[in-house]
Motif scaffolding. Structure first.
Motif, PDB file in Angstrom:
ATOM      1  N   LEU A  82       0.850  -1.194   0.000  1.00 13.39           N
ATOM      2  CA  LEU A  82       0.000   0.000   0.000  1.00 13.39           C
ATOM      3  C   LEU A  82       0.884   1.243   0.000  1.00 13.39           C
ATOM      4  N   GLU A  83       0.551   2.196  -0.863  1.00 11.27           N
ATOM      5  CA  GLU A  83       1.240   3.488  -0.873  1.00 11.27           C
ATOM      6  C   GLU A  83       0.192   4.596  -0.818  1.00 11.27           C
ATOM      7  N   ILE A  84       0.417   5.546   0.059  1.00 11.60           N
ATOM      8  CA  ILE A  84      -0.439   6.728   0.173  1.00 11.60           C
ATOM      9  C   ILE A  84       0.426   7.935  -0.181  1.00 11.60           C
ATOM     10  N   SER A  85      -0.004   8.724  -1.142  1.00 12.64           N
ATOM     11  CA  SER A  85       0.835   9.824  -1.619  1.00 12.64           C
ATOM     12  C   SER A  85      -0.011  11.052  -1.926  1.00 12.64           C
ATOM     13  N   LYS A  86       0.642  12.198  -1.848  1.00 12.75           N
ATOM     14  CA  LYS A  86      -0.011  13.462  -2.185  1.00 12.75           C
ATOM     15  C   LYS A  86       1.065  14.456  -2.580  1.00 12.75           C
TER      16      LYS A  86
END
Length: 496
Positions: free
Chosen positions: A91-95
């Motif tokens: 899982l990768e969460i990016s902004k």
């Protein structure tokens, strides 16, 4: 007429019966499919096998971040839930403007995982000086509600109070100077230092230890009315070696003498001091009726008893090898009691869930070990609970052993980065640990991943946050012998 013809009438009844039966079967099948689907069951289109999906909840701060699972960008953004077949995932969460948060996990059929805590740190931190001081800051602390910051230098009678909820025209916290009575502190030549013991839950009173040449004492400071502060030893007519708040109240205390090993309870208003326990080596109170203690055993000279006193009754939890240092902690999580005991000679910490229920249950074999063991590489520096009490840390230098009370999993890892010893590792919040490493603040998740070196800080002083972890406050040395309190934004302008 058709309805008068017996054959046609019978045929019509058969057709109606078949129709009703099919309708019932259809409703039954639809209901079955809905229930089947609600429990996460599905059909693998490749193999035709019945599989059960798992569910993950994903959120972040700031929200609205992209979600990528096994390299595939998802349609939804953070603050969502996603159903997935059982299996191994990344899982990768990016902004934009932030460092990505990553984690690998195994999802089992029917399992629910919650990744609602990820905190994204800006790629580039913006730091501004709030206030400069002409002398080094030697004491810094923050109230439990994260509204007040208290700072002091060598002059312990004068402190600066910052109010994070009230701002000036430049959107910086308002500050005032607190002047405490000089009579509170013993006069002595040389350096004077303060160390926080703990805050009261009223966010107004804080207990500090004042160290000076030739001794130390405990002071209860009142940041609302400094003149109402008091010296614990002067009020109680004794010099305790350790003091703690009773039920987090400022006017009732636990006082401990290392020489006599007596733990007492003191009522500050009445000035009555009563013995609570004897032969005490270490202790950790919780609430108004529970204390976890280690005591020298009367029957075993080389052993210490771990006692949990609850509602005036003592329960023997465990016998351990006697040592000068026995780290203890106690908390409640999800309605259950948890205790952690550090055993120095074994290099282990033992985590117990509802220990009193265990030792009082006659149906359980007393020789059965009802504990989770956390192993460390060396002497245990401390044991502690995260701010939400879900995680338990046993720390030995750069070696960490963590227990997750929700999933009953534990993690062990060793940091490659050096840890500055002035300030021990501490919980930043409910899921993250922070340490000072090489003069910088290092933050990482409970299991050691997502390590971020943020900014330069003073290794002898804590860092502090606003209520929503949008702002970080730190202290560091400046040019020409000055010191500064800095504000670092943990959000880019678009997310503030």
């Amino acid at each position: 007429m058709d309805f008068l013809d017996p054959k046609k009438k019978r045929s019509r009844q058969v057709r109606l019966a078949i129709g009703h039966t099919l309708m019932v079967l259809l409703v039954f099948v639809a209901t079955y499919i809905l229930v089947f689907s609600a429990y996460g069951y599905n059909i693998d289109t490749k193999t035709g096998e019945v599989i059960q999906d798992g569910l993950i909840y994903i959120d972040s701060a700031p929200d609205g971040a992209r979600i990528t699972i096994n390299g595939k960008l998802q349609d939804s953004k953070t603050n969502t839930r996603i159903s997935l077949p059982e299996g191994k995932y990344t899982l990768e969460i990016s902004k934009d403007g932030y460092q990505a948060w990553e984690r690998s996990f195994m999802l089992e059929g029917g399992e629910v995982l919650r990744y609602t805590y990820p905190l994204l740190f800006p790629t580039k931190l913006e730091t501004a000086q709030i206030k400069n001081f002409d002398a080094p800051i030697q004491f810094a602390t923050q109230s439990p509600d994260r509204r007040w910051i208290v700072l002091s230098g060598q002059n312990v009678t004068a402190m600066t109070l910052f109010d994070l909820r009230n701002r000036d025209n430049n959107d910086q916290p308002l500050s005032t100077v607190l002047n405490f009575p000089a009579s509170l502190f013993t006069t002595a030549k040389g350096a004077h230092r303060l160390k926080l013991v703990e805050w009261s839950t009223d966010n107004r009173h804080l207990l500090v230890r004042h160290s000076y040449a030739g001794g130390r004492e405990f002071i209860m400071l009142d940041i609302d009315q400094p003149a109402q502060s008091y010296n614990v030893g002067a009020v109680l007519k004794q010099k305790p070696d350790k003091v703690n708040l009773f039920d987090k109240k400022f006017d009732k205390l636990y006082v401990y003498s290392a020489k006599t090993k007596i733990l007492s309870v003191a009522d500050v208003k009445s000035k009555v001091v009563s013995t609570f326990a004897t032969d005490v080596i270490s202790y950790k109170p919780h609430g108004s009726d529970t204390v976890l203690m280690s005591k020298a055993s009367a029957e075993h000279k080389d052993r210490a008893e771990i006692i949990m006193r609850q509602k005036a009754r003592d329960y023997l939890i465990k016998l351990i090898p006697l040592s000068d240092s026995i780290p203890l902690d106690i908390a409640r999580y999800s309605g259950d009691w948890y205790i952690v005991i550090g055993v120095q000679k074994e290099r282990r910490s033992y985590v117990y869930r509802n220990p009193v229920d265990f030792v009082t249950n006659k149906d359980i074999d007393p020789d059965v070990v009802n504990a989770t063991v956390l192993r460390n590489d060396g002497l245990i520096d401390e044991v502690s609970f995260s701010q939400n009490a879900r995680f338990i840390m046993s720390n030995s230098g750069r070696n960490f052993s963590i227990y997750d009370a929700e999933t009953e999993r534990h993690y062990s890892y060793t940091l490659q980065q050096k840890i500055d010893t002035d300030e021990p590792p501490a919980w930043m919040d409910g899921h993250r640990i922070m340490v000072n490493s090489g003069g910088k603040l290092l933050v990482f998740d409970y299991d050691g991943i997502n390590r971020r070196a943020l900014l330069k800080v003073d290794p002898a002083l804590p860092v502090m946050f606003d209520r929503d972890y949008i702002e970080l406050y730190s202290l560091s040395g400046l040019a020409k012998g000055k010191y500064g309190l800095s504000l670092t934004q943990l959000r880019i302008p678009a997310d503030r």
